[in-house]
Motif scaffolding. Structure first.
Motif, mmCIF file in Angstrom:
data_model
loop_
_atom_site.group_PDB
_atom_site.id
_atom_site.type_symbol
_atom_site.label_atom_id
_atom_site.label_comp_id
_atom_site.label_asym_id
_atom_site.label_seq_id
_atom_site.Cartn_x
_atom_site.Cartn_y
_atom_site.Cartn_z
ATOM 1 N N LEU A 41 127.214 10.817 19.270
ATOM 2 C CA LEU A 41 126.926 9.685 20.151
ATOM 3 C C LEU A 41 126.013 8.676 19.472
ATOM 4 O O LEU A 41 126.178 7.461 19.650
ATOM 5 C CB LEU A 41 126.334 10.175 21.470
ATOM 6 C CG LEU A 41 127.320 10.952 22.358
ATOM 7 C CD1 LEU A 41 126.596 11.574 23.539
ATOM 8 C CD2 LEU A 41 128.456 10.066 22.815
ATOM 9 N N GLN A 42 125.047 9.137 18.693
ATOM 10 C CA GLN A 42 124.179 8.216 17.964
ATOM 11 C C GLN A 42 124.984 7.386 16.970
ATOM 12 O O GLN A 42 124.742 6.195 16.817
ATOM 13 C CB GLN A 42 123.064 8.968 17.244
ATOM 14 C CG GLN A 42 121.985 9.454 18.176
ATOM 15 C CD GLN A 42 120.883 10.218 17.449
ATOM 16 O OE1 GLN A 42 121.017 10.583 16.288
ATOM 17 N NE2 GLN A 42 119.790 10.467 18.156
ATOM 18 N N CYS A 43 125.944 8.003 16.311
ATOM 19 C CA CYS A 43 126.800 7.265 15.376
ATOM 20 C C CYS A 43 127.632 6.199 16.094
ATOM 21 O O CYS A 43 127.966 5.175 15.503
ATOM 22 C CB CYS A 43 127.721 8.215 14.630
ATOM 23 S SG CYS A 43 126.872 9.237 13.418
ATOM 24 N N LEU A 44 127.957 6.459 17.352
ATOM 25 C CA LEU A 44 128.692 5.474 18.154
ATOM 26 C C LEU A 44 127.775 4.409 18.742
ATOM 27 O O LEU A 44 128.246 3.461 19.359
ATOM 28 C CB LEU A 44 129.445 6.176 19.291
ATOM 29 C CG LEU A 44 130.585 7.097 18.883
ATOM 30 C CD1 LEU A 44 131.121 7.836 20.100
ATOM 31 C CD2 LEU A 44 131.690 6.311 18.205
ATOM 32 N N GLY A 45 126.457 4.564 18.573
ATOM 33 C CA GLY A 45 125.495 3.601 19.098
ATOM 34 C C GLY A 45 125.062 3.888 20.515
ATOM 35 O O GLY A 45 124.590 2.996 21.214
ATOM 36 N N ILE A 46 125.195 5.128 20.954
ATOM 37 C CA ILE A 46 124.820 5.523 22.315
ATOM 38 C C ILE A 46 123.563 6.375 22.235
ATOM 39 O O ILE A 46 123.560 7.427 21.611
ATOM 40 C CB ILE A 46 125.963 6.293 22.995
ATOM 41 C CG1 ILE A 46 127.203 5.405 23.092
ATOM 42 C CG2 ILE A 46 125.534 6.794 24.358
ATOM 43 C CD1 ILE A 46 128.434 6.108 23.585
ATOM 44 N N HIS A 47 122.486 5.889 22.885
ATOM 45 C CA HIS A 47 121.186 6.553 22.820
ATOM 46 C C HIS A 47 120.582 6.677 24.218
ATOM 47 O O HIS A 47 120.928 5.914 25.118
ATOM 48 C CB HIS A 47 120.210 5.748 21.956
ATOM 49 C CG HIS A 47 120.749 5.412 20.610
ATOM 50 N ND1 HIS A 47 121.440 4.251 20.354
ATOM 51 C CD2 HIS A 47 120.697 6.080 19.447
ATOM 52 C CE1 HIS A 47 121.790 4.216 19.089
ATOM 53 N NE2 HIS A 47 121.363 5.321 18.508
#
Length: 76
Positions: A28-34
């Motif tokens: 999710l972090q790689c997708l920009g979701i934090h």
């Protein structure tokens, strides 16, 4: 607590918690979701299709399994 699969289409939500292991959080972090991000739920199918989110001007599709691990609160 509500997850992304429990939210109606068109609603804005704030991400409170991401359940699951290190792998899902990194994905999710790689997708920009934090945690703390505000996202708009564009489309969620009750029949098992992907969940489509808009975050920072980008559309991202997540499978139901991943979306069910993201706890959110609705923003008015």
């Amino acid at each position: 607590m509500k997850t992304l699969i429990n939210i109606e289409n068109g609603k804005k939500v704030k991400i409170l918690k991401i359940s699951g292991g290190k792998g899902i959080r990194q994905h999710l972090q790689c997708l920009g979701i934090h945690i703390g991000d505000v996202v708009t739920l564009k489309k969620s199918s009750f029949l098992g299709g992907p969940v489509l989110l808009e975050i920072n001007g980008y559309d991202i599709a997540l499978g139901k399994g991943v979306a069910s691990k993201i706890e959110v609160e609705e923003i008015e």
